[in-house]
Design an enzyme around this catalytic site. Structure first.
Site, PDB file in Angstrom:
ATOM      1  N   TYR A   1      -4.987  -9.707  10.304  1.00  0.00           N
ATOM      2  CA  TYR A   1      -5.929  -9.515   9.548  1.00  0.00           C
ATOM      3  C   TYR A   1      -7.386  -9.915   9.730  1.00  0.00           C
ATOM      4  O   TYR A   1      -8.282  -9.163  10.038  1.00  0.00           O
ATOM      5  CB  TYR A   1      -5.534  -9.960   8.054  1.00  0.00           C
ATOM      6  CG  TYR A   1      -4.282  -9.715   7.343  1.00  0.00           C
ATOM      7  CD1 TYR A   1      -4.342  -8.854   6.158  1.00  0.00           C
ATOM      8  CD2 TYR A   1      -3.106  -9.689   7.787  1.00  0.00           C
ATOM      9  CE1 TYR A   1      -3.274  -8.432   5.382  1.00  0.00           C
ATOM     10  CE2 TYR A   1      -1.960  -9.399   7.303  1.00  0.00           C
ATOM     11  CZ  TYR A   1      -1.974  -8.727   6.087  1.00  0.00           C
ATOM     12  OH  TYR A   1      -0.986  -8.172   5.573  1.00  0.00           O
TER      13      TYR A   1
ATOM     14  N   GLU B   1       0.762  -1.204   0.068  1.00  0.00           N
ATOM     15  CA  GLU B   1      -0.015  -0.032   0.114  1.00  0.00           C
ATOM     16  C   GLU B   1       0.698   1.145   0.039  1.00  0.00           C
ATOM     17  O   GLU B   1       0.454   2.185   0.568  1.00  0.00           O
ATOM     18  CB  GLU B   1      -1.021  -0.143   1.267  1.00  0.00           C
ATOM     19  CG  GLU B   1      -0.348   0.131   2.540  1.00  0.00           C
ATOM     20  CD  GLU B   1       0.181  -1.244   3.288  1.00  0.00           C
ATOM     21  OE1 GLU B   1       0.479  -1.442   4.284  1.00  0.00           O
ATOM     22  OE2 GLU B   1       0.185  -2.303   2.275  1.00  0.00           O
TER      23      GLU B   1
ATOM     24  N   GLU C   1      -3.979  -3.866   9.795  1.00  0.00           N
ATOM     25  CA  GLU C   1      -4.690  -4.808   8.893  1.00  0.00           C
ATOM     26  C   GLU C   1      -5.952  -5.171   9.139  1.00  0.00           C
ATOM     27  O   GLU C   1      -6.839  -5.316   8.416  1.00  0.00           O
ATOM     28  CB  GLU C   1      -3.525  -6.123   8.901  1.00  0.00           C
ATOM     29  CG  GLU C   1      -2.410  -5.934   8.101  1.00  0.00           C
ATOM     30  CD  GLU C   1      -2.237  -5.340   6.636  1.00  0.00           C
ATOM     31  OE1 GLU C   1      -3.645  -5.457   6.199  1.00  0.00           O
ATOM     32  OE2 GLU C   1      -1.333  -4.873   6.124  1.00  0.00           O
TER      33      GLU C   1
ATOM     34  N   HIS D   1      -6.015   0.717   2.702  1.00  0.00           N
ATOM     35  CA  HIS D   1      -4.792   1.334   3.519  1.00  0.00           C
ATOM     36  C   HIS D   1      -4.526   2.745   3.467  1.00  0.00           C
ATOM     37  O   HIS D   1      -3.970   3.223   4.337  1.00  0.00           O
ATOM     38  CB  HIS D   1      -3.724   0.537   3.034  1.00  0.00           C
ATOM     39  CG  HIS D   1      -3.419  -0.790   3.689  1.00  0.00           C
ATOM     40  ND1 HIS D   1      -3.144  -0.906   4.976  1.00  0.00           N
ATOM     41  CD2 HIS D   1      -3.136  -2.204   3.178  1.00  0.00           C
ATOM     42  CE1 HIS D   1      -2.881  -2.296   5.183  1.00  0.00           C
ATOM     43  NE2 HIS D   1      -2.936  -2.830   4.217  1.00  0.00           N
TER      44      HIS D   1
ATOM     45  N   HIS E   1      -8.333  -3.787  -1.217  1.00  0.00           N
ATOM     46  CA  HIS E   1      -7.470  -4.057   0.292  1.00  0.00           C
ATOM     47  C   HIS E   1      -6.460  -2.720   0.108  1.00  0.00           C
ATOM     48  O   HIS E   1      -6.343  -1.943   1.244  1.00  0.00           O
ATOM     49  CB  HIS E   1      -7.006  -5.275   0.208  1.00  0.00           C
ATOM     50  CG  HIS E   1      -6.223  -5.394   1.478  1.00  0.00           C
ATOM     51  ND1 HIS E   1      -6.768  -5.868   2.546  1.00  0.00           N
ATOM     52  CD2 HIS E   1      -4.828  -5.416   1.564  1.00  0.00           C
ATOM     53  CE1 HIS E   1      -5.907  -5.919   3.527  1.00  0.00           C
ATOM     54  NE2 HIS E   1      -4.641  -5.706   3.102  1.00  0.00           N
ATOM     55  N   GLU E   2      -5.666  -2.479  -0.930  1.00  0.00           N
ATOM     56  CA  GLU E   2      -4.609  -1.568  -0.703  1.00  0.00           C
ATOM     57  C   GLU E   2      -5.274  -0.310  -0.810  1.00  0.00           C
ATOM     58  O   GLU E   2      -4.578   0.587   0.036  1.00  0.00           O
ATOM     59  CB  GLU E   2      -3.628  -1.826  -2.139  1.00  0.00           C
ATOM     60  CG  GLU E   2      -3.397  -3.149  -2.163  1.00  0.00           C
ATOM     61  CD  GLU E   2      -2.489  -3.774  -0.991  1.00  0.00           C
ATOM     62  OE1 GLU E   2      -2.107  -3.184   0.156  1.00  0.00           O
ATOM     63  OE2 GLU E   2      -2.524  -5.069  -0.771  1.00  0.00           O
TER      64      GLU E   2
ATOM     65  N   ASP F   1       8.661  -9.626  10.684  1.00  0.00           N
ATOM     66  CA  ASP F   1       8.347 -10.441   9.606  1.00  0.00           C
ATOM     67  C   ASP F   1       8.210 -12.208   9.937  1.00  0.00           C
ATOM     68  O   ASP F   1       7.275 -12.927   9.607  1.00  0.00           O
ATOM     69  CB  ASP F   1       9.468 -10.703   8.661  1.00  0.00           C
ATOM     70  CG  ASP F   1       9.573  -9.434   7.608  1.00  0.00           C
ATOM     71  OD1 ASP F   1       8.364  -8.797   7.489  1.00  0.00           O
ATOM     72  OD2 ASP F   1      10.605  -9.230   7.193  1.00  0.00           O
TER      73      ASP F   1
END
Length: 634
Positions: free
Chosen positions: A398, A285, A332, A313, A309-310, A390
């Site tokens: 999410y 995003e 998210e 953001h 979705h992006e 990460d």
């Protein structure tokens, strides 16, 4: 841990004492050496009278000099690079001369990236779609911006930026900002102009809205653009740009629908960069310039929902940002909630609920993979001890985040009550950051006196591991169609011995289905046959009817390949390996490598394919797949 920020365990910087509010950057990209030279001028606001140093995050950066910038003059500053931490990199401590609380100064850092920089991937011409020119793209989320420039690499330290990028004369540079015809860096002269003469040209950018460092984004390659709306265009290599323009033609619909729910879109441009296949995510995003994978090019716009979705953001994450990575669900979970609101308004409430049910399945898979008591299955996990964010990445923030918001919406009386609060939350925290306790406090303040909110178990939702403490109820009409067809095939071959009775099945079974329903059908079959695989003859019969092998939809291909591997269909192996080396999206390559590795017929293929082709993948993807295959420790 020495030098660790008091607020963010994933950063060694000190924004609580000396906050970077703006950066002016000049990049010079060297494709032959695969490094980026830069001068980064950081505007620093001194927040404490006791401040003696500016501490920045770096990782494998070669720091050449640090200076105090005052107009056209510079004064050298003492600096020290700390011992390297495996996940967090090295702190850069710069001595500040005689500053006082309230002072604003500019500190400049000359640096060069390492060839192993985790924030960027240099592609050889043969790794691109066109095959004629090199390419570069960045991926700074979660804590990789520190390997591109020295910065306060924490979501809580938002900044504006201006940049000049020097690239070879036949290439185009793009950034997560609005392009400018002139150099808009307020304090800096061009430092690489002499080096660039005759070989490189400059591109200029300005980002007026504060962003966290992980949204700093850079790309360069042989690029063309096509307009797809009044404020949007698609950028890509010439061989893909027309396909991208067709696929993402509904972008303005997503934008305007998002505005109707969350408020004004404040970023000006919403452009899309369709990247080469090695991009490790579905989308990223980056403000003003969303990065997307070419695996979305299905030819029928069936995967364009990723753009929704992006776009979501733009409000959730970019405008209102989680204070640290421990509160990533505020990014998210909110984004998934808004994304599904957009899709529901465009395609009807059943589609909202269909995606919600699919998300619950993804959440259950993540919880199963981690283990139901694993701390990474909590909405607010602890990332102490120098953990890399990460490593905690999964569907939990999410989908568990989405389910929490949906539960809150149900608790306060439905969408008509909750959506105004959602919009007010965006407005209240716009251009700043928020953590889970702040969200809780505002929710309780906003809904004071509302019946039922006293029963919300905040601790169980925020800090409890495993699946959500409350099971939401969703409309399953669209999902039931997929489940029913999966049950037919499951019962027809319940013992996995083949020869089942499928005479009642036909190509019309899935006629008119959205791609997501087909994927749900395949995923349900995988769930039903988790212990006993379908017989290979059953899988082949299914393909005769539904032609899944010919699908261009990468979501369908991904699920179809996993079903074939589970069934032991050896003829699928060449198709799987081809898919693994023609794109690097982690959503696909990680499960497929794991499926091959865990199958008797595919373990050697998985190891051989990754060993031979790992260089085509982004550094983040290389690390994660290597862990999945047991080649490096987690």
């Amino acid at each position: 841990m020495p030098g660790t920020s008091t607020n963010d365990p994933c950063s060694q910087a000190n924004p609580e004492e000396a906050l970077v509010t703006n950066v002016d950057i000049e990049f010079f990209i060297d494709f032959e050496a695969k490094v980026i030279s830069s001068f980064t001028a950081l505007t620093v606001k001194v927040l404490s009278e006791e401040t003696a140093n500016l501490v920045l995050d770096t990782r494998d950066l070669d720091v050449h000099a640090c200076v105090l910038v005052s107009g056209s003059s510079e004064e050298k500053l003492e600096y020290a690079v700390g011992e390297k931490h495996e996940a967090l990199g090295s702190s850069l401590t710069i001595s500040l001369p005689g500053v006082h609380k309230g002072d604003e100064i500019i500190v400049g850092v000359h640096s060069t990236t390492s060839p192993s920089c985790t924030a960027v991937q240099f592609l050889e011409p043969q790794q691109t779609a066109g095959g004629t020119h090199p390419y570069l793209f960045s991926q700074c989320q979660a804590i990789h911006a520190r390997s591109l420039i020295p910065c306060q690499d924490t979501p809580g330290a938002k900044m504006t930026y201006a940049a000049t990028v020097w690239v070879p004369s036949d290439l185009t540079a793009l950034m997560s900002a609005v392009p400018s015809d002139t150099d808009v860096r307020g304090t800096q002269s061009l430092r690489f102009k002499e080096r660039a003469t005759g070989t490189h040209k400059a591109f200029h950018f300005l980002q007026k809205i504060s962003i966290p460092p992980y949204l700093l984004a850079l790309a360069a390659g042989l690029l063309e653009a096509r307009d797809i709306g009044p404020r949007s265009r698609v950028w890509s290599e010439p061989t893909m740009v027309e396909s991208g323009a067709y696929e993402f033609a509904d972008t303005e619909k997503f934008l305007s629908t998002g505005e109707a729910i969350a408020g004004e879109y404040v970023w000006g441009r919403y452009d899309i960069l369709l990247l080469p296949p090695s991009f490790p995510y579905g989308g990223m995003e980056n403000p003003c310039l969303t990065f997307v994978t070419p695996t979305l090019l299905a030819g029928d716009r069936s995967q364009a929902n990723v753009v929704a979705h992006e776009i979501a953001h733009s409000w959730c994450g970019n405008l209102v940002t989680n204070n640290t990575w421990e509160h990533f669900w505020l990014n998210e979970g909110f984004t998934v909630f808004l994304e599904r609101k957009i899709l529901g308004r465009l395609h009807g409430d059943p589609m909202f609920h269909f995606h919600a049910l699919g998300g619950l399945k993804a959440l259950a898979d993540s919880v199963k993979d981690f283990g139901a008591t694993h701390p990474f299955t909590a909405l607010v996990p602890e990332l102490t001890g120098g953990q890399d964010p990460d490593d905690a990445f999964s569907s939990v923030p999410y989908e568990k985040g989405f389910n929490f918001l949906y539960y809150l919406q149900t608790t306060v009386g439905g969408a008509e009550k909750f959506e105004p609060f959602f919009r007010e939350h965006i407005q209240r925290y716009a251009n700043s950051t928020v953590d889970s306790l702040q969200f809780k406090a505002f929710f309780i303040e906003y809904f004071k006196g509302t019946k039922g909110i006293e029963a919300i178990d905040w601790d169980a939702w925020l800090y409890g591991p495993g699946m959500p403490p409350v099971e939401n109820q969703f409309d399953g009409s669209l999902m039931q169609q997929a489940d029913a067809l999966a049950s037919t095939w499951h019962l027809g071959d319940v013992m996995g011995i083949g020869g089942g009775n499928f005479e009642g099945c036909s190509a019309q079974d899935i006629e008119g289905w959205e791609g997501e329903q087909v994927v749900a059908f395949l995923e349900k079959l995988l769930e039903l046959r988790s212990m006993t695989a379908l017989h290979p003859t059953t899988v082949r019969r299914m393909d005769d009817l539904y032609k899944f092998s010919a699908s261009r939809n990468s979501e369908i291909r991904h699920a179809w390949f996993r079903l074939n591997i589970k069934a032991g269909c050896e003829e699928v192996i060449p198709h799987v390996t081809k898919f693994l080396v023609e794109q690097g999206r982690m959503k696909y390559i990680r499960p497929l490598y794991r499926a091959l590795f865990n199958s008797q017929m595919g373990r050697k293929t998985a190891l051989d394919t990754f060993t031979k082709h790992q260089g085509i993948y982004h550094p983040i993807a290389q690390k994660m797949v290597a862990q999945d295959l047991g080649l490096i420790s987690k």
